[in-house]
Write a protein that holds these residues in place. Structure first.
Motif, PDB file in Angstrom:
ATOM      1  N   ASP A 249     -36.988 -79.833  -5.249  1.00 44.05           N
ATOM      2  CA  ASP A 249     -36.176 -79.402  -6.393  1.00 44.05           C
ATOM      3  C   ASP A 249     -36.987 -79.308  -7.683  1.00 44.05           C
ATOM      4  N   ALA A 250     -38.331 -79.330  -7.552  1.00 44.31           N
ATOM      5  CA  ALA A 250     -39.227 -79.159  -8.704  1.00 44.31           C
ATOM      6  C   ALA A 250     -38.861 -80.105  -9.840  1.00 44.31           C
ATOM      7  N   LEU A 251     -38.572 -81.339  -9.501  1.00 37.27           N
ATOM      8  CA  LEU A 251     -38.076 -82.291 -10.492  1.00 37.27           C
ATOM      9  C   LEU A 251     -39.034 -82.469 -11.664  1.00 37.27           C
ATOM     10  N   GLU A 252     -40.310 -82.676 -11.388  1.00 35.95           N
ATOM     11  CA  GLU A 252     -41.241 -82.960 -12.482  1.00 35.95           C
ATOM     12  C   GLU A 252     -41.489 -81.734 -13.354  1.00 35.95           C
ATOM     13  N   LYS A 253     -41.488 -80.558 -12.763  1.00 34.20           N
ATOM     14  CA  LYS A 253     -41.610 -79.345 -13.576  1.00 34.20           C
ATOM     15  C   LYS A 253     -40.371 -79.179 -14.453  1.00 34.20           C
ATOM     16  N   ARG A 254     -39.229 -79.510 -13.893  1.00 31.07           N
ATOM     17  CA  ARG A 254     -37.987 -79.432 -14.665  1.00 31.07           C
ATOM     18  C   ARG A 254     -37.944 -80.513 -15.749  1.00 31.07           C
ATOM     19  N   ARG A 255     -38.583 -81.636 -15.477  1.00 30.84           N
ATOM     20  CA  ARG A 255     -38.632 -82.699 -16.491  1.00 30.84           C
ATOM     21  C   ARG A 255     -39.378 -82.210 -17.731  1.00 30.84           C
ATOM     22  N   ALA A 256     -40.488 -81.526 -17.522  1.00 34.75           N
ATOM     23  CA  ALA A 256     -41.239 -80.974 -18.656  1.00 34.75           C
ATOM     24  C   ALA A 256     -40.399 -79.951 -19.412  1.00 34.75           C
ATOM     25  N   LEU A 257     -39.661 -79.141 -18.660  1.00 32.50           N
ATOM     26  CA  LEU A 257     -38.798 -78.137 -19.285  1.00 32.50           C
ATOM     27  C   LEU A 257     -37.726 -78.798 -20.151  1.00 32.50           C
ATOM     28  N   MET A 258     -37.083 -79.839 -19.623  1.00 30.80           N
ATOM     29  CA  MET A 258     -36.010 -80.499 -20.372  1.00 30.80           C
ATOM     30  C   MET A 258     -36.555 -81.271 -21.570  1.00 30.80           C
ATOM     31  N   ASP A 259     -37.763 -81.805 -21.454  1.00 25.54           N
ATOM     32  CA  ASP A 259     -38.394 -82.465 -22.604  1.00 25.54           C
ATOM     33  C   ASP A 259     -38.656 -81.446 -23.715  1.00 25.54           C
ATOM     34  N   ASP A 260     -39.123 -80.262 -23.315  1.00 21.48           N
ATOM     35  CA  ASP A 260     -39.381 -79.205 -24.301  1.00 21.48           C
ATOM     36  C   ASP A 260     -38.074 -78.728 -24.941  1.00 21.48           C
ATOM     37  N   TRP A 261     -37.019 -78.651 -24.146  1.00 22.78           N
ATOM     38  CA  TRP A 261     -35.719 -78.243 -24.664  1.00 22.78           C
ATOM     39  C   TRP A 261     -35.214 -79.244 -25.702  1.00 22.78           C
ATOM     40  N   ALA A 262     -35.349 -80.530 -25.399  1.00 24.84           N
ATOM     41  CA  ALA A 262     -34.930 -81.556 -26.349  1.00 24.84           C
ATOM     42  C   ALA A 262     -35.735 -81.464 -27.645  1.00 24.84           C
ATOM     43  N   ALA A 263     -37.033 -81.194 -27.501  1.00 26.66           N
ATOM     44  CA  ALA A 263     -37.883 -81.050 -28.683  1.00 26.66           C
ATOM     45  C   ALA A 263     -37.450 -79.850 -29.515  1.00 26.66           C
ATOM     46  N   PHE A 264     -37.156 -78.746 -28.845  1.00 26.39           N
ATOM     47  CA  PHE A 264     -36.693 -77.552 -29.562  1.00 26.39           C
ATOM     48  C   PHE A 264     -35.389 -77.852 -30.306  1.00 26.39           C
ATOM     49  N   CYS A 265     -34.506 -78.591 -29.664  1.00 21.84           N
ATOM     50  CA  CYS A 265     -33.204 -78.909 -30.272  1.00 21.84           C
ATOM     51  C   CYS A 265     -33.338 -79.907 -31.415  1.00 21.84           C
TER      52      CYS A 265
END
Length: 268
Positions: A249-265
């Motif tokens: 489920d590409a968890l760690e790649k998705r973790r980086a994505l969600m961290d970036d999303w939180a930073a953007f927000c």
């Protein structure tokens, strides 16, 4: 929920006595503003009355006051339809400012909406979340298949901002639900999210629309592969054969994505 909230005016009436005017009074306030909800509500009212007829509580000859064809279609405009999967969404560029205002708002509804934004999860998944699903140490929220639209377990990597939000809520934990409602053993209802949006004057925006905003941001502002962004939304891509071979489920790649999303927000 639709019958409890939007059809509240019908509940004190004996089912055999519900009239066309009674049904109209329940439908008209949301017929234009929430067409999909109103259409579902009409169908559910019709089903309740049909069930009562089959059970012998209503005369078989009595017409169903909630039926559409040849009846309510003569009294109500044809319901507007949104394209499948599309909900009124806030432009992603406006989310950092909105989230800053949201964090100043009080109430469990505001906190639930904050988690909806940070995780890009469906509002139903957030509102139905229970504490055993959250692993603070691993920073993972696991939504069981029974609560997922696609009936497949979905692991959501939690950004630091999401973890801090959940930890703050956990200090006042009441029961298993992360977002408990006013009734014991019940979760917060979707109405709480609608009311929060209304209080913040986010006119025309839906809680579900924040998923669209997240997807637009991922596509326009990042270089993450399409498959990663879709996996973050728990969307299945490819044909059945491709899905069978893609077991991770590409968890760690998705973790980086969600961290970036939180930073953007502006939440990191």
């Amino acid at each position: 929920m639709t019958l409890e909230h939007y059809a509240a005016s019908l509940r004190p009436i004996a089912v055999a006595d519900v009239s066309t005017q009674d049904v109209l009074r329940a439908l008209q306030p949301i017929w234009r503003t929430k067409p999909e909800t109103a259409s579902r509500l009409r169908g559910r009212i019709e089903a309740v009355i049909d069930s009562a007829r089959v059970a012998g509580h209503i005369d078989d000859r009595a017409p169903n006051p909630a039926r559409w064809g040849g009846h309510l279609e003569m009294l109500l405009p044809k319901p507007a339809k949104l394209s499948r999967g599309h909900h009124a969404a806030m432009p992603y560029q406006e989310i950092p400012a909105f989230l800053a205002r949201l964090r100043q708002a009080e109430g469990m509804g505001a906190r639930a909406l904050e988690l909806v934004i940070l995780t890009a999860a469906r509002s139903g998944e957030v509102l139905g979340a229970v504490w055993p699903e959250v692993n603070f140490e691993a920073r993972i929220w696991t939504v069981p298949a029974s609560r997922m639209k696609a009936a497949r377990e979905h692991r959501i990597p939690l950004s630091e901002a999401a973890i801090k939000l959940l930890a703050a809520i956990a200090e006042f934990k009441i029961g298993d639900f992360v977002f408990p409602g006013q009734k014991p053993g019940k979760s917060l209802s979707n109405m709480a999210l609608d009311m929060t949006l209304r209080r913040l004057k986010a006119d025309g925006v839906t809680a579900h629309g924040f998923r669209s905003a997240f997807r637009d941001w991922a596509g326009e502002e990042t270089h993450y592969a399409r498959e990663i962004a879709e996996a973050a939304l728990a969307h299945q891509i490819g044909d059945k054969a491709e899905q069978a071979y893609r077991r991770g489920d590409a968890l760690e790649k998705r973790r980086a994505l969600m961290d970036d999303w939180a930073a953007f927000c502006g939440a990191s």
